[in-house]
Design a protein around this motif. Structure first.
Motif, PDB file in Angstrom:
ATOM      1  N   PRO A 140       0.795  -1.232   0.000  1.00 49.27           N
ATOM      2  CA  PRO A 140       0.000   0.000   0.000  1.00 49.27           C
ATOM      3  C   PRO A 140       0.828   1.283   0.000  1.00 49.27           C
ATOM      4  O   PRO A 140       0.307   2.349  -0.320  1.00 49.27           O
ATOM      5  CB  PRO A 140      -0.832  -0.111   1.280  1.00 49.27           C
ATOM      6  N   THR A 141       2.116   1.187   0.314  1.00 52.31           N
ATOM      7  CA  THR A 141       2.959   2.384   0.336  1.00 52.31           C
ATOM      8  C   THR A 141       3.933   2.430  -0.845  1.00 52.31           C
ATOM      9  O   THR A 141       4.899   3.194  -0.808  1.00 52.31           O
ATOM     10  CB  THR A 141       3.749   2.481   1.662  1.00 52.31           C
ATOM     11  N   LEU A 153       4.354   2.621  -5.250  1.00 56.19           N
ATOM     12  CA  LEU A 153       3.720   2.923  -6.528  1.00 56.19           C
ATOM     13  C   LEU A 153       4.784   2.863  -7.616  1.00 56.19           C
ATOM     14  O   LEU A 153       5.812   3.535  -7.514  1.00 56.19           O
ATOM     15  CB  LEU A 153       3.104   4.329  -6.511  1.00 56.19           C
ATOM     16  N   HIS A 188       4.054   7.103   6.877  1.00 59.96           N
ATOM     17  CA  HIS A 188       3.459   8.298   6.278  1.00 59.96           C
ATOM     18  C   HIS A 188       4.290   8.882   5.132  1.00 59.96           C
ATOM     19  O   HIS A 188       3.894   9.866   4.518  1.00 59.96           O
ATOM     20  CB  HIS A 188       3.282   9.376   7.354  1.00 59.96           C
ATOM     21  N   TRP A 207      -1.505  10.198  -6.145  1.00 62.13           N
ATOM     22  CA  TRP A 207      -1.604   8.899  -5.465  1.00 62.13           C
ATOM     23  C   TRP A 207      -1.293   9.057  -3.978  1.00 62.13           C
ATOM     24  O   TRP A 207      -1.998   8.513  -3.128  1.00 62.13           O
ATOM     25  CB  TRP A 207      -0.641   7.901  -6.120  1.00 62.13           C
ATOM     26  N   GLU A 265      -4.146  10.606  -2.133  1.00 63.44           N
ATOM     27  CA  GLU A 265      -5.284   9.679  -2.022  1.00 63.44           C
ATOM     28  C   GLU A 265      -5.022   8.537  -1.043  1.00 63.44           C
ATOM     29  O   GLU A 265      -5.963   7.870  -0.613  1.00 63.44           O
ATOM     30  CB  GLU A 265      -5.626   9.100  -3.402  1.00 63.44           C
ATOM     31  N   ASN A 266      -3.766   8.292  -0.709  1.00 62.02           N
ATOM     32  CA  ASN A 266      -3.406   7.145   0.128  1.00 62.02           C
ATOM     33  C   ASN A 266      -2.786   7.541   1.462  1.00 62.02           C
ATOM     34  O   ASN A 266      -2.076   6.749   2.074  1.00 62.02           O
ATOM     35  CB  ASN A 266      -2.465   6.220  -0.653  1.00 62.02           C
ATOM     36  N   GLU A 267      -3.077   8.747   1.906  1.00 58.22           N
ATOM     37  CA  GLU A 267      -2.644   9.232   3.214  1.00 58.22           C
ATOM     38  C   GLU A 267      -1.132   9.204   3.399  1.00 58.22           C
ATOM     39  O   GLU A 267      -0.632   9.008   4.495  1.00 58.22           O
ATOM     40  CB  GLU A 267      -3.359   8.472   4.324  1.00 58.22           C
ATOM     41  N   ILE A 268      -0.404   9.392   2.300  1.00 63.57           N
ATOM     42  CA  ILE A 268       1.041   9.565   2.368  1.00 63.57           C
ATOM     43  C   ILE A 268       1.285  11.063   2.513  1.00 63.57           C
ATOM     44  O   ILE A 268       0.919  11.840   1.656  1.00 63.57           O
ATOM     45  CB  ILE A 268       1.738   9.031   1.088  1.00 63.57           C
TER      46      ILE A 268
END
Length: 174
Positions: free
Chosen positions: A54-55, A57, A83, A111, A114-117
């Motif tokens: 999930p972290t 791309l 994070h 991205w 949208e993914n709380e990074i």
């Protein structure tokens, strides 16, 4: 016309080929051509991991059905660092100056949002002014400097900047 999309297992062989070519086209990256080679199997493994992590791309850019560049965000599952991600980008030299690196960065920032990074970090050689200007345009700031970090073909040592962007606090340029 360029297409930017998620990397797929079938891209692995072409990624190995263009990464090797890109390494020989610029001194802006960490490697010289032939160093730190990632072969087709290595790229297949990276893509498999990035598809489920999930972290992470992994994006590729193609034109007329051929890959011409890629970018990657790599994060961690460690709670204290979950994070943030590290960003890297590479584009074949004959496709420089056409906005492709900016598009890969723009999609990566979207991205991340949208993914709380919350934080994207990268390193850039002090001589790569064009990249520094683009990163600054996207809200990145120099957070540190590694003095005399890279020795280039002219025999001189150059600094590497550590740049970061807090993805929640900065609007993207249009």
């Amino acid at each position: 016309m360029y297409t930017v999309r998620l990397a797929e297992i079938g891209d692995a062989a072409e990624l190995a080929k263009i990464r090797l070519q890109i390494d020989g086209e610029t001194e802006n990256l960490d490697r010289e051509q032939g160093e730190g080679i990632i072969d087709e199997a290595g790229f297949r493994e990276i893509i498999q991991v990035d598809t489920v992590a999930p972290t992470n791309l992994f994006l590729v850019a193609e034109r007329a059905g051929e890959l011409v560049g890629f970018s990657r965000c790599e994060g961690t599952d460690l709670k204290r660092s979950k994070h943030k991600v590290t960003f890297g980008v590479a584009v074949l030299k004959n496709h420089w100056g056409q906005g492709l690196g900016s598009e890969l960065l723009r999609k990566s920032i979207h991205w991340a949002d949208e993914n709380e990074i919350r934080k994207i970090t990268l390193t850039v050689l002090e001589t790569n002014r064009k990249a520094i200007d683009i990163y600054t345009k996207f809200g990145f700031e120099i957070e540190g400097c590694l003095k005399a970090d890279k020795k280039l073909s002219d025999g001189n040592y150059y600094d590497t900047y550590i740049m970061s962007r807090n993805t929640k606090a900065v609007e993207q340029p249009t």
